[in-house]
Design a protein around this motif. Sequence first.
Motif, PDB file in Angstrom:
ATOM      1  N   LEU A  45       0.855  -1.197   0.000  1.00  0.00           N
ATOM      2  CA  LEU A  45       0.000   0.000   0.000  1.00  0.00           C
ATOM      3  C   LEU A  45       0.892   1.249   0.000  1.00  0.00           C
ATOM      4  O   LEU A  45       1.789   1.367   0.824  1.00  0.00           O
ATOM      5  CB  LEU A  45      -0.879  -0.003   1.255  1.00  0.00           C
ATOM      6  CG  LEU A  45      -1.997   1.042   1.297  1.00  0.00           C
ATOM      7  CD1 LEU A  45      -3.140   0.635   0.360  1.00  0.00           C
ATOM      8  CD2 LEU A  45      -2.546   1.194   2.718  1.00  0.00           C
ATOM      9  N   ASP A  49      -2.106   6.064  -1.236  1.00  0.00           N
ATOM     10  CA  ASP A  49      -3.281   5.200  -1.421  1.00  0.00           C
ATOM     11  C   ASP A  49      -4.350   5.392  -0.354  1.00  0.00           C
ATOM     12  O   ASP A  49      -5.338   4.655  -0.330  1.00  0.00           O
ATOM     13  CB  ASP A  49      -2.837   3.724  -1.376  1.00  0.00           C
ATOM     14  CG  ASP A  49      -2.329   3.216  -2.723  1.00  0.00           C
ATOM     15  OD1 ASP A  49      -2.893   3.618  -3.764  1.00  0.00           O
ATOM     16  OD2 ASP A  49      -1.385   2.405  -2.730  1.00  0.00           O
ATOM     17  N   ALA A  55      -5.092  10.952  -0.835  1.00  0.00           N
ATOM     18  CA  ALA A  55      -5.787  10.325  -1.968  1.00  0.00           C
ATOM     19  C   ALA A  55      -7.160  10.966  -2.134  1.00  0.00           C
ATOM     20  O   ALA A  55      -7.865  11.200  -1.150  1.00  0.00           O
ATOM     21  CB  ALA A  55      -5.928   8.827  -1.736  1.00  0.00           C
ATOM     22  N   ILE A 301      -8.178  -2.483  -2.255  1.00  0.00           N
ATOM     23  CA  ILE A 301      -7.885  -1.503  -1.192  1.00  0.00           C
ATOM     24  C   ILE A 301      -9.188  -1.166  -0.450  1.00  0.00           C
ATOM     25  O   ILE A 301      -9.219  -1.108   0.790  1.00  0.00           O
ATOM     26  CB  ILE A 301      -7.198  -0.237  -1.757  1.00  0.00           C
ATOM     27  CG1 ILE A 301      -5.786  -0.594  -2.271  1.00  0.00           C
ATOM     28  CG2 ILE A 301      -7.109   0.864  -0.688  1.00  0.00           C
ATOM     29  CD1 ILE A 301      -5.036   0.539  -2.951  1.00  0.00           C
ATOM     30  N   PRO A 334       4.072   1.233  -3.370  1.00  0.00           N
ATOM     31  CA  PRO A 334       3.116   0.709  -4.351  1.00  0.00           C
ATOM     32  C   PRO A 334       3.720   0.286  -5.684  1.00  0.00           C
ATOM     33  O   PRO A 334       4.782   0.751  -6.084  1.00  0.00           O
ATOM     34  CB  PRO A 334       2.203   1.910  -4.568  1.00  0.00           C
ATOM     35  CG  PRO A 334       3.111   3.090  -4.421  1.00  0.00           C
ATOM     36  CD  PRO A 334       4.120   2.703  -3.379  1.00  0.00           C
ATOM     37  N   HIS A 351      -5.523   8.716  -9.957  1.00  0.00           N
ATOM     38  CA  HIS A 351      -5.049   8.241  -8.650  1.00  0.00           C
ATOM     39  C   HIS A 351      -3.520   8.155  -8.642  1.00  0.00           C
ATOM     40  O   HIS A 351      -2.918   7.715  -9.623  1.00  0.00           O
ATOM     41  CB  HIS A 351      -5.655   6.871  -8.334  1.00  0.00           C
ATOM     42  CG  HIS A 351      -5.207   6.327  -7.015  1.00  0.00           C
ATOM     43  ND1 HIS A 351      -5.330   7.043  -5.850  1.00  0.00           N
ATOM     44  CD2 HIS A 351      -4.618   5.149  -6.675  1.00  0.00           C
ATOM     45  CE1 HIS A 351      -4.836   6.324  -4.852  1.00  0.00           C
ATOM     46  NE2 HIS A 351      -4.389   5.182  -5.328  1.00  0.00           N
ATOM     47  N   PRO A 353      -0.803   6.471  -6.361  1.00  0.00           N
ATOM     48  CA  PRO A 353      -0.477   5.617  -5.208  1.00  0.00           C
ATOM     49  C   PRO A 353       0.766   6.055  -4.446  1.00  0.00           C
ATOM     50  O   PRO A 353       0.867   5.844  -3.250  1.00  0.00           O
ATOM     51  CB  PRO A 353      -0.249   4.245  -5.845  1.00  0.00           C
ATOM     52  CG  PRO A 353      -1.014   4.282  -7.114  1.00  0.00           C
ATOM     53  CD  PRO A 353      -0.946   5.693  -7.604  1.00  0.00           C
TER      54      PRO A 353
END
Length: 506
Positions: A45, A49, A55, A301, A334, A351, A353
Amino acid sequence: MKYIKIILFFCLIIVSSCKSKEQKNEDINIEDKKPNIIVIYADDLGYGDVSSYGATELITPNFDRIANEGLRFTNGYASSPTCTPSRYAMLSGTYPFRSTRAKVLAGNAPLLFELGKQTLPSMLHNAGYFTGVIGKWHLGLGGEDMDWNKKITPGPLEIGFDYSYVMASTNDRVPSVYVKNHNIVGLDLNDPIEVNYRSNFDGEPTGKEHPELLKIHPSHGHNQSIHNGISRIGYQRGGKSALFIDENMSDDFLKESIKFVNTHKDEPFFLFYSLHQPHVPRVPHPRFSGKSGLGARGDVILEADWAVGQFLDELDKLGLAENTIVIFSSDNGPVLDDGYHDEAVTKIGNHTPKGGLRGGKYSLFDAGTHVPFMVRWPAKITPGTSDALVCQIDLIASFSALTKQVNTTPDSENILDALIGKSNVGRESLVLGQSNITSYRKGDYVLIPPHKGSAVYKWVDIETGRDTLMQLYNLKEDKSQQHNLASQYPEIVEKMTQEIESIRNK
Ligand code: NG6
Ligand code: CA
């Protein structure tokens, strides 16, 4: 009347003495009751994230609960950019470079730990805790040429855990089974399980030869034994009744963890709840499929976040939350495509990570080891954010200070005050990496000594951080490591290089 008065007088004395005894006991309990300790550990992770770490495309309300009700560390580290060495460091208080074997282990590797040495669970066991591990292990099991159908030892129970319910290796490595204490769960000895990492068993299909049998296709590696429509690393045969179902794994570990806290609610306990998400293969339960819009990686996740929420609710229900330390972190940074075509790359959208850091899993750059790191302990911690430099390797020295034990590990440091927010100073410096491939953080600087090798791991599309030149970055001013300051500050480079050497030779 006189007698009644006398009787009433004695009754009063008895009642008041009982009350003061009760109050005292309460005081004693509050002061002396050892807090439970739970480490919730995600697998791969990234810093970016989690919504409390910035995030926006993925919302993780339950991870955030820990951050919002506790301390959110902005400089929290795993020891290594891969799984085995990070876990080894956290449990043994030893830098991975001190062990030649502390690298990503095969699924049939023997136990990594040297028996008899202090570990996080053995220290807490000696402090009177009931200690358990549930979930991903990936630290080796048994000895050389182990027969998986017999008693599997040494393992978690031989390094200080009182209970273990673990995935034998990783979800992408055979054997695809859970091991409870010393035995495979659900194994039928009439159908024994065999494991081999060199050659296949006669007549067993592989992902490479039979892609038509697969529901998820490998992008690199992961083309050997097939189980549950997914080909893995390594070969296995038999043991059909014991093979795990990927879709149920999250629920399996959650149920076990809930059972664990219920069983041990009346004694101090330590639980290492080791999630398998978002490591490959990413196979969410159908309840979570498609939920994130970011492909399977986002979905698992959300699944992990939900499981953590259920688990925290259980602590609330049992009245344990107040005096339980919950740490949430990740074993490394990640990666998107880590070996399967699962839309992690194609659906990533906006996104990020790695949350603005450079590199990722496997990398010497910061995103390899700089991870979400939160600590909640309602009885003692005032919620907030801390910039202290903290690392998972320090849990053992910090909790031995908390439980009045002696830390005998070489590299763990007592940063308890930073972990509970009494101080905003953590470690002064930290070695990161594995084997001879290391970097060194000191204050805001990170030094990456020259390492041979390519600049990018092409199969995962991650910058390695390797360079034949010395690299020095100031992470406070340059969090994405764009400006190499090595030639500008030779004296800092020199000093940090010497320090790495002296830590190495310690
Ligand atoms: C790599 C695997 C990767 C992952 C990693 C370990 C291939 C091609 N890649 O070798 O998929 O399993 O090892 O990840 O096999 S870790 O998080 O457990 O360290
Ligand atoms: Ca990992």
